[in-house]
Design a protein around this motif. Structure first.
Motif, PDB file in Angstrom:
ATOM      1  N   PRO A   1       0.822  -1.212   0.000  1.00  0.00           N
ATOM      2  CA  PRO A   1       0.000   0.000   0.000  1.00  0.00           C
ATOM      3  C   PRO A   1       0.854   1.259   0.000  1.00  0.00           C
ATOM      4  O   PRO A   1       1.899   1.314   0.653  1.00  0.00           O
ATOM      5  CB  PRO A   1      -0.808  -0.113   1.304  1.00  0.00           C
ATOM      6  N   LEU A   2       0.393   2.266  -0.724  1.00  0.00           N
ATOM      7  CA  LEU A   2       1.094   3.547  -0.772  1.00  0.00           C
ATOM      8  C   LEU A   2       0.379   4.637   0.009  1.00  0.00           C
ATOM      9  O   LEU A   2       0.861   5.774   0.096  1.00  0.00           O
ATOM     10  CB  LEU A   2       1.268   3.994  -2.227  1.00  0.00           C
ATOM     11  N   SER A   3      -0.781   4.302   0.562  1.00  0.00           N
ATOM     12  CA  SER A   3      -1.512   5.255   1.395  1.00  0.00           C
ATOM     13  C   SER A   3      -2.459   4.468   2.292  1.00  0.00           C
ATOM     14  O   SER A   3      -2.761   3.302   2.027  1.00  0.00           O
ATOM     15  CB  SER A   3      -2.290   6.263   0.541  1.00  0.00           C
ATOM     16  N   GLY A   4      -2.897   5.132   3.361  1.00  0.00           N
ATOM     17  CA  GLY A   4      -3.878   4.514   4.243  1.00  0.00           C
ATOM     18  C   GLY A   4      -3.298   3.376   5.066  1.00  0.00           C
ATOM     19  O   GLY A   4      -2.100   3.304   5.343  1.00  0.00           O
ATOM     20  N   HIS A   5      -4.165   2.427   5.447  1.00  0.00           N
ATOM     21  CA  HIS A   5      -3.784   1.323   6.318  1.00  0.00           C
ATOM     22  C   HIS A   5      -2.705   0.458   5.658  1.00  0.00           C
ATOM     23  O   HIS A   5      -2.794   0.118   4.483  1.00  0.00           O
ATOM     24  CB  HIS A   5      -5.007   0.454   6.639  1.00  0.00           C
ATOM     25  N   GLY A   6      -1.682   0.120   6.420  1.00  0.00           N
ATOM     26  CA  GLY A   6      -0.634  -0.754   5.902  1.00  0.00           C
ATOM     27  C   GLY A   6       0.447  -0.041   5.122  1.00  0.00           C
ATOM     28  O   GLY A   6       1.301  -0.699   4.527  1.00  0.00           O
ATOM     29  N   ALA A   7       0.411   1.306   5.119  1.00  0.00           N
ATOM     30  CA  ALA A   7       1.414   2.054   4.344  1.00  0.00           C
ATOM     31  C   ALA A   7       2.489   2.673   5.231  1.00  0.00           C
ATOM     32  O   ALA A   7       3.237   3.530   4.795  1.00  0.00           O
ATOM     33  CB  ALA A   7       0.737   3.159   3.544  1.00  0.00           C
ATOM     34  N   ASP A   8       2.582   2.207   6.498  1.00  0.00           N
ATOM     35  CA  ASP A   8       3.570   2.800   7.402  1.00  0.00           C
ATOM     36  C   ASP A   8       4.849   1.965   7.452  1.00  0.00           C
ATOM     37  O   ASP A   8       4.957   0.895   6.852  1.00  0.00           O
ATOM     38  CB  ASP A   8       2.989   2.970   8.807  1.00  0.00           C
ATOM     39  N   GLY A   9       5.825   2.483   8.184  1.00  0.00           N
ATOM     40  CA  GLY A   9       7.116   1.819   8.263  1.00  0.00           C
ATOM     41  C   GLY A   9       7.030   0.447   8.898  1.00  0.00           C
ATOM     42  O   GLY A   9       7.772  -0.472   8.517  1.00  0.00           O
ATOM     43  N   GLN A  10       6.129   0.281   9.881  1.00  0.00           N
ATOM     44  CA  GLN A  10       5.980  -1.016  10.541  1.00  0.00           C
ATOM     45  C   GLN A  10       5.551  -2.079   9.541  1.00  0.00           C
ATOM     46  O   GLN A  10       6.070  -3.200   9.521  1.00  0.00           O
ATOM     47  CB  GLN A  10       4.944  -0.901  11.672  1.00  0.00           C
TER      48      GLN A  10
END
Length: 527
Positions: free
Chosen positions: A322-331
């Motif tokens: 994902p590039l945005s929203g849920h699941g797009a973070d560093g974790q």
């Protein structure tokens, strides 16, 4: 004979059990550029901070132009004609250039008079030394290079005859660094004395008259620059022979690990920073991104690392992320096998108030192997941090010490140890050796090559063109958010890459078969 501009005799300084400086003596001649080099933690900045009055020496004497001169604080240093430009600038970001120049040096209670006098003096200094900068510009709106000019102008406005610069090119682009040294040459011609603290041997060899070498808090040698060599200086710094080039075998690329298609990134101000680029990195290769800072490289790393959002398609091991929203973070990125060494270690790589052992686990603190029931296994984390710090030669090797109390290079080693040792499929690495000494550069480069040889994919962003050319198996050049082209390091040169970095795609006149104008030693001398 003319008295030395500066003479330090028997300077010693300890911070608790750590002996930062031990019986150091040094003499700096007037009207020269005198380099001071040494590994991170060698005591260079401490010594200069004593000269500038930030620290008080436990023992020793300071002489300025032959006169014994106590320097209990920075005001005394300024009165003695000493100015210092720190690695991390001491400017008020929401003040103008003019306001920063006069801050602490006002003529009196009437600020209008101070500002008027300063404006006239600033124009004179700018004309004399080529330090042009808009006096009404707000500091936070200036490039790093122009902010550094403001720091130099501050010192000259206070009548500095001796100017200390601590790692002045660590945050500059190559073009900004060239301009800085033109300014320093001009200052030297006008009789100013320059002390240059740097870890870059090329800068020492090209721009200094004399160089002093420090190791583990002591002065090991002072030599005329024209009578030494990069190899000799490196050995004096580290205490052993140092390889001044990246030693690696040809890459054996495998399957595609990272596949970027049509990536676009728009910043908070609505400016498109990455403009539909395509890029791939395969297992077992290092792809370097070359370019002048501010052309989209940082935003590319931020999206890939989960620090920012974008549009387009990114596949890691064939799976879209994902590039945005849920699941797009560093974790979430780390869970897919992506590790990230960010460009700014202090803002993005570390929590400065936390200890080193805590910083070695940030981003990975939810992994099952470090959990002890509902809590983290702090004992295991601490022991692992001790081992990491030993392998990466972090100084001092104290996991309890707060990150803010390590030198910049040792802070970088902490981040690298955390990310490299996670055995990632893809390592994103920005400015890996910024502010790092020659011995550590050799080590860091070898760790990156080792990962590549283990079949890992590595995307490298660096403003050091030498570093890009020596480490990369392929080079992609970015300009204004676009990839201008890809080159094989063995069949290009710095001139061709420089044209691409300036947005010029017709490079046929300078393209060559690895035909750099510099020797291999020179290319790798500063890592």
């Amino acid at each position: 004979m003319t008295a030395p501009a500066i003479e330090l005799k028997g300077i010693s300084k300890a911070f608790g059990p750590v002996q930062a400086n031990k019986d150091i003596s040094i003499s700096v001649q007037p009207g020269t550029i005198h380099g001071i080099i040494g590994e991170n933690g060698a005591g260079k900045s401490t010594l200069m901070s004593i000269l500038y009055g930030f620290y008080k020496a436990d023992a020793g004497e300071i002489f300025i132009k032959g006169q014994k001169t106590p320097i209990p604080d920075s005001q005394a240093a300024i009165s003695a004609g000493i100015g210092m430009v720190f690695q991390h600038f001491k400017l008020v970001e929401n003040f103008t250039v003019l306001e920063n120049i006069i801050l602490g040096a006002e003529d009196g209670a009437m600020l209008n008079t101070s500002l008027g006098n300063a404006r006239r003096e600033l124009k004179h200094l700018a004309d004399e030394y080529g330090l042009n900068v808009d006096p009404d510009a707000v500091i936070e709106n200036l490039s790093v290079g122009h902010q550094q000019r403001v720091e130099i102008l501050k010192a000259l406005y206070r009548k500095a005859e001796i100017l200390i610069l601590d790692e002045p090119t660590g945050v500059l682009t190559p073009a900004e660094a060239d301009q800085l040294f033109r300014i320093l040459d001009r200052l030297r011609e006008e009789g100013k004395t320059i002390i240059l603290i740097t870890h870059k041997l090329r800068e020492i060899m090209e721009y200094t008259d004399t160089v002093s070498v420090m190791r583990r808090g002591q002065m090991t040698a002072t030599v005329k620059t024209k009578e030494t060599s990069p190899e000799e200086l490196a050995e004096l710094m580290v205490g052993r022979k140092v390889l001044l080039r990246v030693d690696k075998k040809p890459a054996e690329p495998g399957v595609t690990i990272l596949d970027v298609q049509g990536l676009r990134v728009v910043d908070d101000a609505g400016v498109e920073r990455v403009k539909g680029i395509d890029l791939n990195v395969r297992a077992g290769e290092i792809v370097g991104i070359a370019g002048v800072a501010g052309n989209g490289q940082s935003e590319l790393l931020e999206v890939l690392g989960g620090y920012a959002e974008g549009t387009g398609t990114i596949l890691v091991n064939g799976e879209p992320i994902p590039l945005s929203g849920h699941g797009a973070d560093g974790q979430a990125r780390r869970a897919t096998g992506v590790s990230h060494v960010p460009e700014d270690r202090q803002r993005e790589g570390l929590i400065m108030e936390f200890s080193a052992w805590e910083n070695t686990v940030f981003g990975y603190h939810l992994e099952p192997e470090i959990q002890n029931g509902v809590l983290m296994d702090n004992k295991a984390i601490y022991e692992d941090a001790e081992a990491k710090m030993e392998r990466f030669d972090v100084r001092p090797p104290d996991p309890k010490l707060a990150a803010k109390n390590f030198s910049g290079g040792n802070q970088q080693k902490i981040v690298l140890a955390r990310e490299i040792e996670r055995n990632p499929d893809l390592l994103l690495i920005g400015q890996p050796t910024r502010g790092v000494d020659i011995g550590a550069i050799e080590f860091i480069h070898q760790q990156i090559v080792n990962l590549r040889d283990q079949g890992k994919a590595i995307l490298l962003v660096s403003v050091e063109l030498d570093e890009i050319m020596s480490l990369s198996d392929r080079i992609a050049v970015m300009f204004d958010g676009h990839i201008m082209g890809e080159r094989d390091p063995a069949h290009t040169n710095e001139k061709e890459l420089g044209l691409l970095m300036a947005g010029i795609t017709d490079t046929s006149a300078v393209a060559g078969n690895g035909g750099n104008d510099t020797t291999e030693q020179e290319v790798h001398a500063d890592g």
